[in-house]
Write a protein that holds these residues in place. Structure first.
Motif, mmCIF file in Angstrom:
data_model
loop_
_atom_site.group_PDB
_atom_site.id
_atom_site.type_symbol
_atom_site.label_atom_id
_atom_site.label_comp_id
_atom_site.label_asym_id
_atom_site.label_seq_id
_atom_site.Cartn_x
_atom_site.Cartn_y
_atom_site.Cartn_z
ATOM 1 N N ALA A 151 82.455 21.620 70.330
ATOM 2 C CA ALA A 151 83.105 20.668 71.234
ATOM 3 C C ALA A 151 83.110 19.266 70.635
ATOM 4 C CB ALA A 151 82.392 20.666 72.587
ATOM 5 N N VAL A 152 82.013 18.899 69.991
ATOM 6 C CA VAL A 152 81.934 17.580 69.358
ATOM 7 C C VAL A 152 82.956 17.473 68.225
ATOM 8 C CG1 VAL A 152 80.483 16.067 67.947
ATOM 9 C CG2 VAL A 152 79.529 17.181 69.967
ATOM 10 N N ILE A 153 83.045 18.511 67.414
ATOM 11 C CA ILE A 153 83.987 18.509 66.294
ATOM 12 C C ILE A 153 85.432 18.508 66.789
ATOM 13 C CG2 ILE A 153 84.831 19.820 64.292
ATOM 14 C CD1 ILE A 153 81.939 20.925 64.049
ATOM 15 N N ALA A 154 85.712 19.343 67.797
ATOM 16 C CA ALA A 154 87.077 19.456 68.330
ATOM 17 C C ALA A 154 87.458 18.262 69.192
ATOM 18 C CB ALA A 154 87.205 20.744 69.131
ATOM 19 N N GLY A 155 86.458 17.580 69.717
ATOM 20 C CA GLY A 155 86.725 16.422 70.571
ATOM 21 C C GLY A 155 87.143 16.791 71.980
ATOM 22 N N SER A 156 86.863 18.032 72.379
ATOM 23 C CA SER A 156 87.263 18.483 73.708
ATOM 24 C C SER A 156 86.506 19.753 74.072
ATOM 25 C CB SER A 156 88.768 18.766 73.741
ATOM 26 O OG SER A 156 89.143 19.400 74.952
ATOM 27 N N THR A 157 86.337 19.980 75.361
ATOM 28 C CA THR A 157 85.732 21.234 75.830
ATOM 29 C C THR A 157 86.787 22.150 76.457
ATOM 30 O OG1 THR A 157 85.209 20.270 77.998
ATOM 31 C CG2 THR A 157 83.505 20.119 76.287
ATOM 32 N N ALA A 158 88.039 21.748 76.386
ATOM 33 C CA ALA A 158 89.107 22.531 77.013
ATOM 34 C C ALA A 158 89.285 23.890 76.351
ATOM 35 C CB ALA A 158 90.425 21.753 76.974
ATOM 36 N N ASN A 159 89.196 23.918 75.038
ATOM 37 C CA ASN A 159 89.355 25.172 74.303
ATOM 38 C C ASN A 159 88.211 25.318 73.317
ATOM 39 O OD1 ASN A 159 90.167 27.469 72.949
ATOM 40 N ND2 ASN A 159 91.748 26.427 71.762
ATOM 41 N N LEU A 160 87.298 26.253 73.651
ATOM 42 C CA LEU A 160 86.155 26.515 72.784
ATOM 43 C C LEU A 160 86.096 27.981 72.387
ATOM 44 C CD1 LEU A 160 83.426 24.352 74.580
ATOM 45 C CD2 LEU A 160 84.670 23.801 72.475
ATOM 46 N N GLY A 161 87.248 28.639 72.449
ATOM 47 C CA GLY A 161 87.293 30.052 72.110
ATOM 48 C C GLY A 161 86.691 30.926 73.185
ATOM 49 N N GLN A 162 86.759 30.481 74.428
ATOM 50 C CA GLN A 162 86.161 31.224 75.528
ATOM 51 C C GLN A 162 86.879 32.552 75.787
ATOM 52 O OE1 GLN A 162 87.274 28.042 75.664
ATOM 53 N NE2 GLN A 162 88.460 27.627 77.520
ATOM 54 N N ASN A 163 86.128 33.505 76.285
ATOM 55 C CA ASN A 163 86.685 34.817 76.612
ATOM 56 C C ASN A 163 87.343 34.799 77.983
ATOM 57 O OD1 ASN A 163 83.752 35.770 75.061
ATOM 58 N ND2 ASN A 163 85.708 36.511 74.293
ATOM 59 N N GLY A 164 88.210 35.798 78.227
ATOM 60 C CA GLY A 164 88.868 35.880 79.519
ATOM 61 C C GLY A 164 89.809 37.065 79.584
ATOM 62 N N TRP A 165 90.597 37.088 80.622
ATOM 63 C CA TRP A 165 91.604 38.130 80.801
ATOM 64 C C TRP A 165 92.587 37.665 81.880
ATOM 65 C CZ3 TRP A 165 86.918 38.469 83.375
ATOM 66 C CH2 TRP A 165 86.990 38.630 84.756
ATOM 67 N N GLY A 166 93.668 38.399 82.053
ATOM 68 C CA GLY A 166 94.599 38.143 83.153
ATOM 69 C C GLY A 166 95.696 37.147 82.820
ATOM 70 N N PRO A 167 96.486 36.761 83.823
ATOM 71 C CA PRO A 167 97.616 35.858 83.632
ATOM 72 C C PRO A 167 97.208 34.549 82.956
ATOM 73 C CG PRO A 167 97.684 36.833 85.822
ATOM 74 C CD PRO A 167 96.368 37.227 85.222
#
Length: 218
Positions: free
Chosen positions: A96-112
């Motif tokens: 998150a520090v390197i990317a400058g954001s916590t919006a996309n951290l490679g999180q898992n998920g599913w669905g629409p």
């Protein structure tokens, strides 16, 4: 303490390099294959780096499987879990520090709205089956009868292949800690769906380890 530190560093590395390939490299640049190789390669590197210290579980599901198969104590499993979840959170925080954001951290998920938009049922079945197969490979490759020195390579290649097959389904977890770190920081949908990436890998670990516990595989 050395085992705790090894598992902490190993899980941190897996999240930072694997999720980092997805977040910093991006699908458009490194592609699904590149991300898959990053996850698999991180496991190979850590297997040979810390394997002699902790066995390089870097995955609560793997530690659960080792416990069920009779290869580790309950106390050690709990210590490993703490190290793995802490390491995953630290890895996600560094990303998150390197990317400058916590919006996309490679999180898992599913669905629409999530990658291939697969259903809950598809996500659940995929994570259970793939974790079971992953655990079977790990327990087999690290058994006394297996060829010495090749376990890390076999495990890393297996994880890479699982990612090639399933990134579009769930982003691939087969590891509650790997899902935990990014989800806690990203919040929102990732956090609300985190339960599946605890339940399904745990179920898969139990199934895979059972083959060794009851000596169907030995």
């Amino acid at each position: 303490m050395s085992k705790f530190i090894a598992e902490f560093i190993g899980t941190l590395t897996l999240v930072l390099l694997g999720c980092g390939a997805a977040v910093l490299g991006g699908v458009d640049n490194v592609g699904q294959l590149g991300i898959s190789i990053a996850f698999g390669g991180a496991i190979v590197a850590m297997a040979y780096g810390i394997g002699s210290i902790s066995g390089c579980h870097v995955n609560p599901a793997v530690s659960l499987a080792a416990f069920i198969a009779g290869r580790m104590s309950l106390k050690d499993m709990l210590v490993y879990w703490i190290a793995q979840f802490a390491g995953a959170l630290a890895g996600a925080a560094l990303l998150a520090v390197i990317a400058g954001s916590t919006a996309n951290l490679g999180q898992n998920g599913w669905g629409p709205g999530y990658l291939g938009e697969f259903s809950l049922q598809s996500a659940l079945v995929f994570e259970i089956v793939m974790t079971a197969l992953f655990v079977i490979v790990i327990l087999g490759a690290t058994s006394e009868k297996a060829p010495a020195g090749f376990a890390g390579l076999a495990i890393g290649v297996t994880l890479a292949i699982i990612h090639i097959v399933g990134i579009q389904v769930t982003g691939v977890s087969v590891n509650p800690a790997r899902s935990f770190g990014p989800a806690v920081l990203a919040g929102g949908q990732a956090l609300s769906q985190l339960w599946l990436f605890f339940v399904a890998p745990a179920a898969g670990a139990v199934i895979g380890a059972a083959f060794y516990r009851i000596r169907l595989l030995s």
